[in-house]
Design a protein around this motif. Structure first.
Motif, mmCIF file in Angstrom:
data_model
loop_
_atom_site.group_PDB
_atom_site.id
_atom_site.type_symbol
_atom_site.label_atom_id
_atom_site.label_comp_id
_atom_site.label_asym_id
_atom_site.label_seq_id
_atom_site.Cartn_x
_atom_site.Cartn_y
_atom_site.Cartn_z
ATOM 1 N N ASP A 1 -5.660 3.896 13.701
ATOM 2 C CA ASP A 1 -5.961 3.577 12.303
ATOM 3 C C ASP A 1 -5.834 2.076 12.039
ATOM 4 O O ASP A 1 -6.677 1.476 11.362
ATOM 5 C CB ASP A 1 -5.027 4.350 11.365
ATOM 6 C CG ASP A 1 -5.275 5.847 11.412
ATOM 7 O OD1 ASP A 1 -6.409 6.247 11.741
ATOM 8 O OD2 ASP A 1 -4.339 6.610 11.133
ATOM 9 N N ALA A 2 -4.766 1.481 12.551
ATOM 10 C CA ALA A 2 -4.570 0.039 12.370
ATOM 11 C C ALA A 2 -5.670 -0.747 13.074
ATOM 12 O O ALA A 2 -6.202 -1.727 12.531
ATOM 13 C CB ALA A 2 -3.197 -0.369 12.905
ATOM 14 N N LYS A 3 -6.039 -0.310 14.257
ATOM 15 C CA LYS A 3 -7.087 -1.000 15.015
ATOM 16 C C LYS A 3 -8.430 -0.909 14.300
ATOM 17 O O LYS A 3 -9.197 -1.876 14.258
ATOM 18 C CB LYS A 3 -7.191 -0.388 16.413
ATOM 19 C CG LYS A 3 -8.167 -1.106 17.340
ATOM 20 C CD LYS A 3 -8.198 -0.458 18.710
ATOM 21 C CE LYS A 3 -6.883 -0.650 19.434
ATOM 22 N NZ LYS A 3 -6.951 -0.149 20.841
ATOM 23 N N LEU A 4 -8.708 0.250 13.729
ATOM 24 C CA LEU A 4 -9.964 0.427 12.998
ATOM 25 C C LEU A 4 -10.055 -0.533 11.814
ATOM 26 O O LEU A 4 -11.110 -1.143 11.560
ATOM 27 C CB LEU A 4 -10.079 1.872 12.515
ATOM 28 C CG LEU A 4 -11.303 2.215 11.662
ATOM 29 C CD1 LEU A 4 -12.582 2.059 12.485
ATOM 30 C CD2 LEU A 4 -11.192 3.638 11.115
ATOM 31 N N LEU A 5 -8.963 -0.686 11.098
ATOM 32 C CA LEU A 5 -8.969 -1.541 9.906
ATOM 33 C C LEU A 5 -9.076 -3.019 10.241
ATOM 34 O O LEU A 5 -9.588 -3.802 9.441
ATOM 35 C CB LEU A 5 -7.723 -1.272 9.068
ATOM 36 C CG LEU A 5 -7.766 0.070 8.316
ATOM 37 C CD1 LEU A 5 -6.400 0.405 7.740
ATOM 38 C CD2 LEU A 5 -8.806 0.021 7.206
ATOM 39 N N THR A 6 -8.605 -3.414 11.418
ATOM 40 C CA THR A 6 -8.767 -4.824 11.798
ATOM 41 C C THR A 6 -10.241 -5.142 12.043
ATOM 42 O O THR A 6 -10.652 -6.312 11.960
ATOM 43 C CB THR A 6 -7.962 -5.159 13.075
ATOM 44 O OG1 THR A 6 -8.416 -4.336 14.159
ATOM 45 C CG2 THR A 6 -6.474 -4.935 12.846
ATOM 46 N N GLY A 7 -11.012 -4.105 12.320
ATOM 47 C CA GLY A 7 -12.439 -4.318 12.562
ATOM 48 C C GLY A 7 -13.241 -4.501 11.292
ATOM 49 O O GLY A 7 -14.351 -5.049 11.323
ATOM 50 N N VAL A 8 -12.715 -4.052 10.163
ATOM 51 C CA VAL A 8 -13.448 -4.163 8.893
ATOM 52 C C VAL A 8 -12.803 -5.177 7.945
ATOM 53 O O VAL A 8 -13.313 -5.410 6.851
ATOM 54 C CB VAL A 8 -13.544 -2.789 8.190
ATOM 55 C CG1 VAL A 8 -14.350 -1.825 9.057
ATOM 56 C CG2 VAL A 8 -12.163 -2.214 7.912
ATOM 57 N N ASN A 9 -11.683 -5.743 8.352
ATOM 58 C CA ASN A 9 -11.020 -6.776 7.548
ATOM 59 C C ASN A 9 -10.976 -8.065 8.365
ATOM 60 O O ASN A 9 -10.258 -8.156 9.370
ATOM 61 C CB ASN A 9 -9.596 -6.352 7.175
ATOM 62 C CG ASN A 9 -9.574 -5.214 6.175
ATOM 63 O OD1 ASN A 9 -9.676 -5.425 4.975
ATOM 64 N ND2 ASN A 9 -9.445 -3.987 6.674
ATOM 65 N N SER A 10 -11.749 -9.047 7.946
ATOM 66 C CA SER A 10 -11.836 -10.292 8.706
ATOM 67 C C SER A 10 -10.477 -10.991 8.785
ATOM 68 O O SER A 10 -9.693 -10.972 7.837
ATOM 69 C CB SER A 10 -12.859 -11.229 8.060
ATOM 70 O OG SER A 10 -12.487 -11.528 6.733
ATOM 71 N N ASP A 11 -10.223 -11.577 9.944
ATOM 72 C CA ASP A 11 -8.997 -12.354 10.199
ATOM 73 C C ASP A 11 -7.720 -11.495 10.185
ATOM 74 O O ASP A 11 -6.611 -12.039 10.157
ATOM 75 C CB ASP A 11 -8.829 -13.488 9.181
ATOM 76 C CG ASP A 11 -9.993 -14.484 9.234
ATOM 77 O OD1 ASP A 11 -10.493 -14.734 10.347
ATOM 78 O OD2 ASP A 11 -10.395 -14.984 8.165
ATOM 79 N N SER A 12 -7.847 -10.173 10.188
ATOM 80 C CA SER A 12 -6.653 -9.318 10.192
ATOM 81 C C SER A 12 -6.292 -8.930 11.626
ATOM 82 O O SER A 12 -7.151 -8.879 12.515
ATOM 83 C CB SER A 12 -6.886 -8.053 9.360
ATOM 84 O OG SER A 12 -7.907 -7.256 9.932
ATOM 85 N N THR A 13 -5.020 -8.679 11.828
ATOM 86 C CA THR A 13 -4.508 -8.234 13.118
ATOM 87 C C THR A 13 -3.507 -7.111 12.844
ATOM 88 O O THR A 13 -3.270 -6.740 11.690
ATOM 89 C CB THR A 13 -3.796 -9.376 13.866
ATOM 90 O OG1 THR A 13 -2.727 -9.877 13.047
ATOM 91 C CG2 THR A 13 -4.764 -10.509 14.192
ATOM 92 N N TYR A 14 -2.914 -6.586 13.883
ATOM 93 C CA TYR A 14 -1.842 -5.609 13.684
ATOM 94 C C TYR A 14 -0.799 -5.793 14.773
ATOM 95 O O TYR A 14 -1.072 -6.351 15.842
ATOM 96 C CB TYR A 14 -2.386 -4.179 13.668
ATOM 97 C CG TYR A 14 -2.808 -3.629 15.016
ATOM 98 C CD1 TYR A 14 -1.902 -2.923 15.829
ATOM 99 C CD2 TYR A 14 -4.106 -3.796 15.489
ATOM 100 C CE1 TYR A 14 -2.285 -2.414 17.056
ATOM 101 C CE2 TYR A 14 -4.498 -3.290 16.705
ATOM 102 C CZ TYR A 14 -3.582 -2.594 17.488
ATOM 103 O OH TYR A 14 -3.961 -2.105 18.710
#
Length: 233
Positions: free
Chosen positions: A112-125
């Protein structure tokens, strides 16, 4: 032959093979004792499972994944980034592990965290791991915290974001499950862990939306418990 024959008397086989009443009674007693022992063992195993529940006697450990919207070396910059994240509905919590990391939300599954980093620019986890605990009080509280508490707080945030519940209902759900967590925290063997778990009901300062406040409570509590457990031996 004389009827008063005094030779060696031979005992018949049929008479010798008979079991005496005393030995037969002892055998029955042993059998009954074995049955009772087996019954007690079965109760020890089955009683904790009555009503479909298993008594939790320890915590096996767990990992969570923090969605990070930015990093900073200076606190002032981190606070500004946190404010921007909270204004968009995220937690905006500043997590410090030697570098300020601004956390928007937390997830039980890495996917889930990995998926969201793909749709939120400059985000990581990043991952935080909670070690196992064999203590009865600590284990029961941590198991509830990592399972039911986390899931219900996550559901409240998700439902509120989708608009399927009201703000009042979402906040009430978080408050209710957090009070249950505090009641278990009071039975912890570790004072540091007890205080950390109780932080789930601490008031959140600052101007935030209800969605941001729920996510902040979740991320903050995870972080405080994580650092508390790092010091529990």
């Amino acid at each position: 032959m004389d009827g008063n024959y005094n030779g060696v008397h031979i005992v018949s086989r049929s008479r010798k093979s008979r079991t005496s009443p005393r030995r037969g009674g002892a055998g029955i007693l042993i059998f009954v004792l074995l049955l009772l022992t087996a019954g007690i063992c079965a109760l020890v195993v089955l009683l904790p499972r009555f009503n479909g529940k298993t008594v939790q006697t320890g915590f096996a450990g767990r990992s969570f994944y923090m969605l990070c919207t930015g990093e900073a070396d200076e606190l002032e910059t981190a606070l500004l980034l946190g404010k921007d994240t909270s204004d968009r509905g995220g937690a905006g919590y500043v997590f410090n592990d030697g570098k300020y990391k601004i956390v928007a939300s937390a997830y039980a599954r890495e996917a889930d965290a990995k998926l969201l980093t793909g749709v939120n620019s400059d985000s990581t986890y990043f991952e935080i791991s909670f070690p196992k605990s064999g203590a009865v009080g600590d284990g029961a509280a941590l198991a509830f915290f990592a399972d039911e508490w986390f899931e219900k707080v996550s559901a409240a945030a998700s439902d509120l974001e989708r608009g399927t519940v009201t703000e009042a209902a979402a906040e009430f759900a978080v408050t209710s499950v957090s009070l249950k967590l505090v009641s278990l925290a009071d039975k912890c063997e570790s004072g540091a862990l007890m205080r950390a778990l109780r932080s789930a009901t601490d008031a959140v300062s600052g101007s935030r939306t209800v969605l941001s406040r729920i996510r902040y409570v979740q991320v903050r509590t995870l972080s405080v418990v994580y650092f508390a457990m790092s010091n529990v031996k």
